[in-house]
Design a protein around this motif. Structure first.
Motif, mmCIF file in Angstrom:
data_model
loop_
_atom_site.group_PDB
_atom_site.id
_atom_site.type_symbol
_atom_site.label_atom_id
_atom_site.label_comp_id
_atom_site.label_asym_id
_atom_site.label_seq_id
_atom_site.Cartn_x
_atom_site.Cartn_y
_atom_site.Cartn_z
ATOM 1 N N ALA D 72 0.844 -1.199 0.000
ATOM 2 C CA ALA D 72 0.000 0.000 0.000
ATOM 3 C C ALA D 72 0.878 1.248 0.000
ATOM 4 C CB ALA D 72 -0.929 -0.012 1.214
ATOM 5 N N LEU D 73 1.925 1.189 0.785
ATOM 6 C CA LEU D 73 2.839 2.322 0.865
ATOM 7 C C LEU D 73 3.519 2.560 -0.482
ATOM 8 C CD1 LEU D 73 2.947 3.942 3.300
ATOM 9 C CD2 LEU D 73 4.187 2.091 4.398
ATOM 10 N N SER D 74 3.898 1.485 -1.137
ATOM 11 C CA SER D 74 4.551 1.641 -2.431
ATOM 12 C C SER D 74 3.565 2.246 -3.430
ATOM 13 C CB SER D 74 5.061 0.295 -2.940
ATOM 14 O OG SER D 74 3.986 -0.487 -3.410
ATOM 15 N N GLU D 75 2.304 1.893 -3.259
ATOM 16 C CA GLU D 75 1.271 2.489 -4.115
ATOM 17 C C GLU D 75 1.211 4.002 -3.895
ATOM 18 O OE1 GLU D 75 -0.659 0.778 -6.181
ATOM 19 O OE2 GLU D 75 -2.320 2.151 -6.636
ATOM 20 N N HIS D 76 1.255 4.383 -2.634
ATOM 21 C CA HIS D 76 1.214 5.824 -2.351
ATOM 22 C C HIS D 76 2.462 6.525 -2.858
ATOM 23 C CE1 HIS D 76 -1.722 4.633 1.009
ATOM 24 N NE2 HIS D 76 -2.406 5.078 -0.019
ATOM 25 N N THR D 77 3.569 5.848 -2.744
ATOM 26 C CA THR D 77 4.803 6.418 -3.283
ATOM 27 C C THR D 77 4.680 6.609 -4.788
ATOM 28 O OG1 THR D 77 6.071 5.286 -1.575
ATOM 29 C CG2 THR D 77 7.286 6.081 -3.486
ATOM 30 N N ALA D 78 4.129 5.602 -5.444
ATOM 31 C CA ALA D 78 3.975 5.685 -6.894
ATOM 32 C C ALA D 78 3.065 6.845 -7.273
ATOM 33 C CB ALA D 78 3.415 4.370 -7.431
ATOM 34 N N ARG D 79 1.994 7.017 -6.514
ATOM 35 C CA ARG D 79 1.074 8.108 -6.830
ATOM 36 C C ARG D 79 1.755 9.451 -6.617
ATOM 37 N NH1 ARG D 79 -4.408 5.647 -3.991
ATOM 38 N NH2 ARG D 79 -4.461 3.764 -5.271
ATOM 39 N N LEU D 80 2.530 9.528 -5.540
ATOM 40 C CA LEU D 80 3.260 10.766 -5.275
ATOM 41 C C LEU D 80 4.237 11.054 -6.415
ATOM 42 C CD1 LEU D 80 4.214 13.110 -3.508
ATOM 43 C CD2 LEU D 80 5.754 11.514 -2.348
#
Lengths: 205, 205, 205, 205
Positions: D72-80
Motif C-alpha cells: 500500500a505504501l509503495s502504491e502511495h509512493t507511486a502516486r506521489l
DNA sequence: AATGAATGAGTTTTCATTCAT
DNA sequence: CATGAATGAAAACTCATTCAT
C-alpha cells in the motif's frame, strides 16, 4: 509429438529418461530434506526447491506427501543394500560387521547433526495413528528389519548363539549412539561407541 | 498408567489451588499427548481435550505451544529426579544402576508403543533450526544430560575407569533398545536387552 | 460494614475515596498507554498493568474498552482546560496564544515520540464505522473543537477578521508539526515550527 | 474515485499477466482499505474481499499482512511520484508548489473522510515498537521524506532561504489541514487552508 | 467491590492438494 | 508433461468480556 507410445525403445535420451532423472532427483531431495528437517516440518515446497522442480510438478511424480516419504525410505533401503552388498564381498562375517560399524562411524558428522536417517524417520512415523489408511507408521521399521536380518545372518555365520539377539544389540547400539550423538551434538561420541562395538564384536565367538 | 485426569485435585480447594491443579493437569496431559503423538502432530486442542480444559483457556496457563513442550519436559525431568532420588537410597551404586535398568524395562509397554519420552522428544526437537529465537532444540538434550550425569556418578562411585563413557554406553543402550522396541513394536526386546545391560553391569569392576 | 450510605460525609479516607483514586489511576493510565501504543494495539491488560489494577477489576470501573478511551479523552480535555484556564489569566490574547504555542513546544519530546495525544486519537477513531452504535468516531474531534473554540475566542478578542479561520490555521499548524515531528522523530522540528507560529501571531493585527 | 476493481486487467492475458494483474488489484485494494479502515482494524479478509481474491490466495502474493502494508505504501509512493513528475513539467517552481496544493485540495472529500493516506498511516505505524524485527514503524515516514525532499527542491529553486524549513512548513500545513478536515469532517476546511497556503507561496521570494 | 480464571469469537498464517492452461 | 496459481481446511494465538467466588 506423436511418438508417445514409442518409449519402450532403448534410446534413452528421451523425455522418459529426463522424467526418470527428475524422479530420482526428487527422491534424493526427499531423503535429504526429510532427514534434516523431519517429515512434519518439511513442506513439499522444500523438497521441490531442493530438487529444482516446480511445486506443481511434484505431484506428477508423487501423488501425495507420504509417497515422497516412501521414496525417501526406498532411497535409504537402496543405500543400505549397496552397503551390505559391498560388505558381503568380504570373506569374514566378523569383518563384515566391523565394516558396518566403520560405515556408521564414518557418518558421524551427519549423525551428530541429524541423527540416523532411518532411526529418526522410524521414531517420527511411529507416532502416527496405526489405524490410518495407507499407514506409513511401520514403513521405516521395515528398513530396520532388513538391517537386522542382514546382521543376524552374519552372526549366524559367525556361529554365535542367538544371532537375532546379537543383531538387535548391534543395531540398538547404533541407534542409541546416533541418538545421543545427535542430542549432544557430539560426533566424537560415535567414534568412541564405535570402538566399543568393535571390541564387542572382536570378543565374540 | 494413564494419568490424564489424575486425581491430584484437592477436594476443598481455593481458586488458587484449583488453578494450580489445572496447570498440573495441563502439564501432565502435555507430557502424555506429546509423547504419544509427537510435538508436530499434536494440536493445542489435543492437549486441551486430554486435560478437559477449553482451548482458549490453555493460553492462560501457557503462552505458547513451546511453553507446553517445556512443561512436558519439566515433567519428564521431575519423573527422572523422582526415580534417581529413590535409587539413591540404595547403598550400592551397582544396585542403583541395575534399578535404573529395571525401571526402564518396567516401562516396556509404553516404550514399545511410543518410544522413550525424552529420547523421541530430543530427536524431534533436534530437527529444529538451532538459530530460532527461544530455541527448544536442545531442551530435551538437557534431560538426557542430567541422566548421563547421574549415571556417571554411579560409575565413578563404582570405581570403573571412564565413568562418563560408561554412562554414555548405558544410556545409549537404553535409547537404542527403546527405539528398536518401538519400531518393531516388541516390548520383549526391552526385556532381553535389559537383561544384557544388567549382565554388563554385573561384569564391570 | 453498615455505613455504605454514609459516604456523603467529608471524611474522605474511605473505600469510596480509594475507589475514586483507582478510577483516576485507570484514567491516567489509559491516557498514557493509549497515547503511546494506540487504541487498537493496546489491550485492557496493558492499561490494567500500568495502573496496577487487576484485569478483572477494570470492568468494575469501565464497562468496555471504549469507556476507557472516553476516559482518556476526558483526561485530555481536563488537561486542555487546565492549560487554557491558566492562559486565560494573561491579560493579552496574543500572549495567551503565544503561551499555547510555548506549551506545545515544551511537549516536543513526547510529540516527537508519540504525536499529539488528541490528534493521533482523532485520526485513529476517525477510521471507525460512523454507523456503529455508541460510536466513538467523533469523540476526539470534540476535544479539538474545544481547542478551536478557545483559540477562536482569542483571535476574536485580538480583533482579527475571521477568527475561526485563524483558529483552524493555528491548530492545523500544531497538528501538522506534531505529525511531522513524530514521523521524522525530530523534536527540533517542533521548536522551529513553533517559532514560525509565534512570528505569525506577532505579525497579526 | 474508488479503484478497488480497477479496469487494468488486460483482455487476452497470459497467466503471468493475470497474476500480475491480481497482485496489482491486491495492492490497490490494500491501499484503499488500509486508508479507510486503518491497519489494525483491517483484516486480510477485508482486503481479499475488496480485491475479489480468496483469502488463502492472498498469501501467494504477499507473505504477511505487513507486506500488504508495504505494498500500500509503495502504491502511495507511486502516486506521489506520478504527481511530482507531472508537476515537474511546469516551468516555474512556484507553479509546481501551487499545483501540489491544488492536488491536495482536489482530494478534499477523501481527506475529510479518511485523512491523508500517508499521514494517517505514518501516525498508526509510529505507534509500533521500533525494536520489532522487520519494523515498519518508519515506512510511511519515508514517503513523507520523499515529499519533503521534492518540496525542498522547489523552494531551493525558488531561491528562498532555508528551503528545508519551508518544505516542512508546507507539508506540515497539509498534514494539519488533512487531520483537522478529517476530524471535523469538513472538506471546506481543505479549500480554505489551501487558499492560505497558496497566498503564503505567492508572498514568498 | 475485588480478582483470578474462563470463554469464545476473530485473525493471521501455513500447506497439502488440485486446477487450468 | 509442466507450471504458476488457487483453494480450503487446519492450527496457533489474541483478547474483550464475563463469571464465580
Amino acid at each position: 509429438m506423436t511418438d508417445s507410445q514409442a518409449s519402450t525403445a532403448p534410446k534413452s535420451s528421451s523425455r522418459a529418461a529426463a522424467s526418470a532423472a527428475k524422479r530420482r532427483r526428487l527422491t534424493a531431495a526427499a531423503a535429504q530434506v526429510l532427514h534434516q528437517k523431519g517429515v512434519e516440518r518439511t513442506a513439499i515446497a522444500d523438497i521441490a526447491q531442493a530438487a529444482a522442480v516446480p511445486v506443481g510438478n511434484v505431484y506428477y511424480y508423487f501423488k501425495t506427501k507420504d509417497d515422497l516419504v516412501e521414496a525417501a525410505l526406498s532411497e535409504h533401503t537402496a543405500r543400505l543394500d549397496a552397503l551390505t552388498d559391498e560388505l558381503d564381498r568380504l570373506p569374514d562375517p566378523r569383518a563384515r560387521l566391523t565394516g558396518l560399524v566403520d560405515a556408521w562411524v564414518s557418518q558421524r558428522e551427519t549423525a551428530a547433526r541429524y541423527g540416523c536417517p532411518t532411526g529418526t524417520l522410524a521414531a517420527e512415523l511411529d507416532k502416527r495413528d496405526p489405524d490410518a489408511p495407507g499407514g506409513l507408521d511401520q514403513a521405516a521399521a521395515q528398513v530396520i528389519r532388513r538391517l537386522l536380518a542382514w546382521a543376524a545372518g552374519q552372526f549366524r555365520e559367525l556361529g554365535v548363539p542367538d544371532p537375532d539377539g546379537h543383531a538387535v544389540t548391534l543395531v540398538a547400539g547404533y541407534q542409541g549412539m546416533s541418538l545421543l550423538a545427535n542430542a549432544l551434538r557430539d560426533p566424537g561420541l560415535m567414534t568412541r561407541e564405535g570402538d566399543r562395538l568393535r571390541s564387542w564384536l572382536d570378543a565374540l565367538g
